[in-house]
Scaffold this motif. Sequence first.
Motif, mmCIF file in Angstrom:
data_model
loop_
_atom_site.group_PDB
_atom_site.id
_atom_site.type_symbol
_atom_site.label_atom_id
_atom_site.label_comp_id
_atom_site.label_asym_id
_atom_site.label_seq_id
_atom_site.Cartn_x
_atom_site.Cartn_y
_atom_site.Cartn_z
ATOM 1 N N ASN A 1 0.194 3.947 15.195
ATOM 2 C CA ASN A 1 -0.623 3.759 16.389
ATOM 3 C C ASN A 1 0.199 3.986 17.663
ATOM 4 N N LYS B 1 -4.334 8.710 5.790
ATOM 5 C CA LYS B 1 -4.973 7.406 5.572
ATOM 6 C C LYS B 1 -4.526 6.408 6.640
ATOM 7 N N LEU B 2 -3.229 6.405 6.969
ATOM 8 C CA LEU B 2 -2.734 5.521 8.019
ATOM 9 C C LEU B 2 -3.333 5.903 9.371
ATOM 10 N N ASN C 1 -6.165 7.180 9.986
ATOM 11 C CA ASN C 1 -7.572 6.759 10.059
ATOM 12 C C ASN C 1 -7.723 5.287 10.418
ATOM 13 N N GLN C 2 -6.619 4.529 10.347
ATOM 14 C CA GLN C 2 -6.659 3.099 10.661
ATOM 15 C C GLN C 2 -6.297 2.802 12.121
ATOM 16 N N GLU D 1 -5.818 -0.290 -1.743
ATOM 17 C CA GLU D 1 -6.791 -0.556 -0.695
ATOM 18 C C GLU D 1 -6.165 -1.334 0.454
ATOM 19 N N ASN D 2 -5.094 -2.068 0.175
ATOM 20 C CA ASN D 2 -4.412 -2.828 1.219
ATOM 21 C C ASN D 2 -3.544 -1.897 2.055
ATOM 22 N N ILE D 3 -3.673 -2.004 3.373
ATOM 23 C CA ILE D 3 -2.925 -1.144 4.278
ATOM 24 C C ILE D 3 -1.735 -1.916 4.854
ATOM 25 N N LEU E 1 0.325 -3.050 7.515
ATOM 26 C CA LEU E 1 0.053 -3.158 8.946
ATOM 27 C C LEU E 1 1.230 -2.712 9.799
ATOM 28 N N VAL F 1 0.903 1.010 10.033
ATOM 29 C CA VAL F 1 -0.220 1.336 10.910
ATOM 30 C C VAL F 1 0.180 1.158 12.372
ATOM 31 N N GLU G 1 -6.239 3.055 16.385
ATOM 32 C CA GLU G 1 -7.137 3.242 17.520
ATOM 33 C C GLU G 1 -6.682 4.418 18.376
#
Length: 310
Positions: free
Chosen positions: A67, A106-107, A109-110, A56-58, A60, A63, A112
């Motif tokens: 992004n 999954k990444l 979806n996190q 559950e931990n992403i 960062l 991500v 912006e």
Amino acid sequence: MKNILIVGASGLIGIHLIQLCLSLKWTITTFSFSNKKTAYPINQLPWNPKSIVSDENINLELVKAMNEADVVINMAGSTVAKGRLGKKVKDSVLQSRIEATSALVKLFNQVENKDKVWIQMSGSSFYGSQADNEITETTTSAGNLFLADVSKAWEGAVDPIRDQVKRLIILRMGLVIAKDSPAFQRIILPILLFSGGPLASGKQYWPWVHVDDVVHGMAYLIEHDSANGIFNIGSPNPETQLNFTKIVGKAYKRPVLFPNLPAWFLRLVAGNAINELVMPSQRMLPKHLLDIGYKFKYPNLKKALEKIRE
């Protein structure tokens, strides 16, 4: 300048793609499962797709890299060329692709910034075996070969974000030939040892492509704003296995003298992988790539082999 995220960059295509991207002054980030050091000036981040999918931990850092990327290129998956395609190898081939793609989704979806070009690797194996019928991007899959199912599942794994990305490009790749290609070297070894000849009927079509056209084709699609959807990545001139062998033999000054090796004998020697890698016939044409104006550097096998032998 473009910011390119490449996943699965340690293989043949990844290495050549990195070299091309750097020559274009594009910034490159890779996600690496092995975290093996690279000599290239790129940003390499360790990742474990299984833990991303299950945790559950992403991460960062991953991500953030996702992004900032303008282009995401997903080529991650264990190799098909090794092994006899027993259950363990099949599980690895399928799960590694689905797991890596699911982790990237999954990444994604996190983040912006979803304004990205997403390039999803697939294979000519999607089409199964289709005799001498011409195959274009609108051709549906045929048969129930394992690798056809893998390609369909690999493409399907990106469905959850299909309508969110700016452009989704799916590449159905043929046999990639290059001087530094282990698969190509294994194919030509019998010819170099004076034992080349037709495998089974020899009439089955092999969709081949030089690695330079793979990576330049990918760069062309990235730059071409209207490029979207499915693209076959193979030479406009696929060859039958027998013609392929004859052309290679002529290029390397080797005769092609051996008689046909029947399918039953090939299976005895190499196992059921023969059914997936040698026997299928895919007369695949890169119609969509040609339609948008890409000019192949090596449209025929003779020229491609001349480049390889330089």
